[in-house]
Each structure stands twice: as C-alpha cells, then as structure tokens.
Design an enzyme around this catalytic site. Structure first.
Site, PDB file in Angstrom:
ATOM      1  N   TYR A  15     -38.746 -76.724  16.540  1.00 25.51           N
ATOM      2  CA  TYR A  15     -37.958 -75.881  16.845  1.00 25.51           C
ATOM      3  C   TYR A  15     -39.080 -75.778  18.100  1.00 25.51           C
ATOM      4  CZ  TYR A  15     -36.689 -71.211  17.435  1.00 25.51           C
ATOM      5  OH  TYR A  15     -35.394 -69.405  17.950  1.00 25.51           O
ATOM      6  N   SER A  39     -35.529 -69.636  23.478  1.00 24.48           N
ATOM      7  CA  SER A  39     -36.693 -69.425  22.992  1.00 24.48           C
ATOM      8  C   SER A  39     -38.155 -68.856  23.565  1.00 24.48           C
ATOM      9  CB  SER A  39     -37.028 -69.979  21.398  1.00 24.48           C
ATOM     10  OG  SER A  39     -38.228 -69.436  21.091  1.00 24.48           O
TER      11      SER A  39
END
Ligand code: NAP
Length: 251
Positions: free
Chosen positions: A156, A143
């Site tokens: 996350y 990410s």
C-alpha cells in the site's frame, strides 16, 4: 466567481464509486453538475439512486479494474454519456501484514489496482481528452502513506507513494494538452478500508490522538476538494497532491 467551480454539463468517470470515498466524491461532483460514469466491481445501486435524485445521469460500468482491459470502459462511458471531462482514480485496496511475512499475492493485488490500473486508465482517458480537443482533469486518490512510511502495509505504501510520483509525471507530460493531473491524499477516513483500524481500540485512540481535528474524516470531507480540482477554479494547479487530513501531516 462561483461559476468557476460549476461542473454543469461535465461528465466525470469515478472508479470505486459504490461505497466510501468514491461514493462521496461522485455525489459531490453530481451536486456540482456532473453526470457520472461509475466504474465499480459491484453494482453501485445506492450511488446510482443518489445521483439520479440530484437530477444527474449515472451510468454503471461493472469491472474488476485489477484485471479488466481499460479501453472498453472508456468506450462504454463515452457511448453512454457522450464524452469524459474528469477522471477520479479512487478504487484502491489495502493488505496488512508484517514486512517479514508479506506475501507476493498481497504485493501484486495491491499494486495491480492502486498503481497499474490507475496509470492505464489515466492513459486511456487522456487519449480521449486529446481526441475531444478539450483538455480535462484527472484526480488521483493518494494517501498519508504517499508522504509517510506507515507500518505493516508495504504494498500500500509503495503504491500510494507511486501515485504521488505518477501524478507529478503525468502533469508534466500532459499539461501541454490542457490536462491537469492532481491528487487528493485523504487522512484517516471512516470507511470499509479503515474498519479494522477503528475496531482496534488502541490504534483508534492513537490515531485520533494525533489528528488535530480530533475526529476521523468522512466521504463528505472530500467533496469540496474534488470539486475544486475538477473545476476551472484549479486550472493553474497541476501535479500537486492535496492532503485532506484534518491537520494530520501538520502535526
Ligand atoms: P472502500 O470503502 O473499501 O472502497 C474501495 C472502493 O474500491 C470500492 O468501491 C471497491 O469496490 C473498489 N474496488 C476495490 N477493488 C476493486 C477492483 N479490483 N476493481 C474495481 N473496484 C475495486 O475504501 P475507501 O476508504 O473509500 O477507499 C477509496 C480510496 O481512498 C482508496 O484508493 C484508498 O486507498 C484511499 N484512501 C482511503 C483512506 C481511508 O482512510 N479510508 C485514506 C487514504 C486513502 P468493491 O466494494 O466492489 O470492493
């Protein structure tokens, strides 16, 4: 030269392939010649139909990766398709809350799927690659928050920063077996995962305003990169996480 990008006769296991980026990557790999073992929590009917329409086989393996033991998934895929050559660790979730209020549940659920399941499925598939004596390719979905801190997404960010580090470690340990472990770090992509962001007019404008490409990415934007990292064309690329972000990180 283009033969080096062909995946004819290969088998790819793709997690979270019923929707979003996982579906896009599964279809790209199938178009390049792969049969697909799709691991999904919910039935991947649409992906299955689209892979079959491309003339490739699709085996649906239904499992909750946060809790399911991983070895049976590998055994099922190999039983159905004969082997595995490529693993795409795509399944992932996100939870949003202020760090001051963030719950242990939201921490554990994200880490269990995004990092722990990714590691143990990679381990099980790498053992299969070694048993086949063939090498293999593992592609982890990272990410922008593998590179940046983000805001209101502590588990996350921790998980995706961990994915970048693990990608390097596994490349170091498994290169002698002919296994390449690389990552793809998508930028801001239009999927379920980012629906809340896109519906927040202010955040949506902020995000679009700093993407040099001037648009959200799409699942199709990952197809070229995943085919490259799954193919012989990338045999000397190892331990690297490639941003596919419309220029976001360059800004
Ligand atoms: P998505 O549309 O929400 O897809 C997530 C996928 O993961 C779905 O197939 C989902 O299956 C699966 N999944 C979730 N929990 C699971 C579990 N416990 N066991 C098995 N599968 C599970 O989101 P996406 O945007 O395509 O995300 C795919 C990956 O890209 C994730 O790792 C995400 O972090 C990463 N990513 C996305 C973006 C973005 O902007 N969209 C950016 C960077 C990275 P169900 O449908 O059954 O829940």
């Amino acid at each position: 030269m283009l033969d080096k990008f062909s995946l004819a006769g290969k088998v790819a296991m793709v997690t979270g392939c019923n929707t979003g980026l996982g579906q896009g990557m599964a279809l790209g790999l199938a178009a390049a010649g792969c049969d697909i073992a799709g691991v999904s929590r919910r039935a991947a009917r649409e992906t299955s139909a689209k892979v079959h329409a491309l003339g490739r086989r699709f085996v649906a393996i239904e499992a909750d990766l946060a809790t399911a033991p991983v070895q049976p998934l590998v055994t099922e895929a190999v039983g159905a398709l004969g082997r595995i050559d490529i693993l795409v660790n795509n399944a992932g979730i996100i939870r949003r809350d202020d760090a001051l209020d963030f719950s242990e549940k939201d921490w554990d659920e994200v880490m269990d799927l995004n990092l722990k399941a990714l590691f143990f499925l990679s381990q099980a598939v790498a053992r299969q690659f070694i048993a086949q004596g063939s090498g293999g390719k593992i592609i982890n979905v990272a990410s922008m928050l593998s590179f940046q801190g983000g805001i209101r997404v502590p588990s996350y960010t921790a998980s995706k920063s961990g994915v970048l580090g693990l990608t390097r470690l596994l490349a170091n340990e498994w290169a002698p077996y002919g296994i390449n472990v690389n990552g793809i770090a998508p930028g801001y992509m239009a999927t379920n995962n980012t629906q809340a962001l896109r519906e927040d007019a202010e955040r949506n404008e902020e995000i679009l305003g700093r993407i040099p490409a001037g648009r959200w990415g799409t699942p199709e934007d990952l197809q070229g990169p995943v085919i490259f990292l799954a193919s012989k064309a990338s045999d000397y690329v190892n331990g690297y996480t490639l941003a596919v972000d419309g220029g976001w990180l360059a800004r």
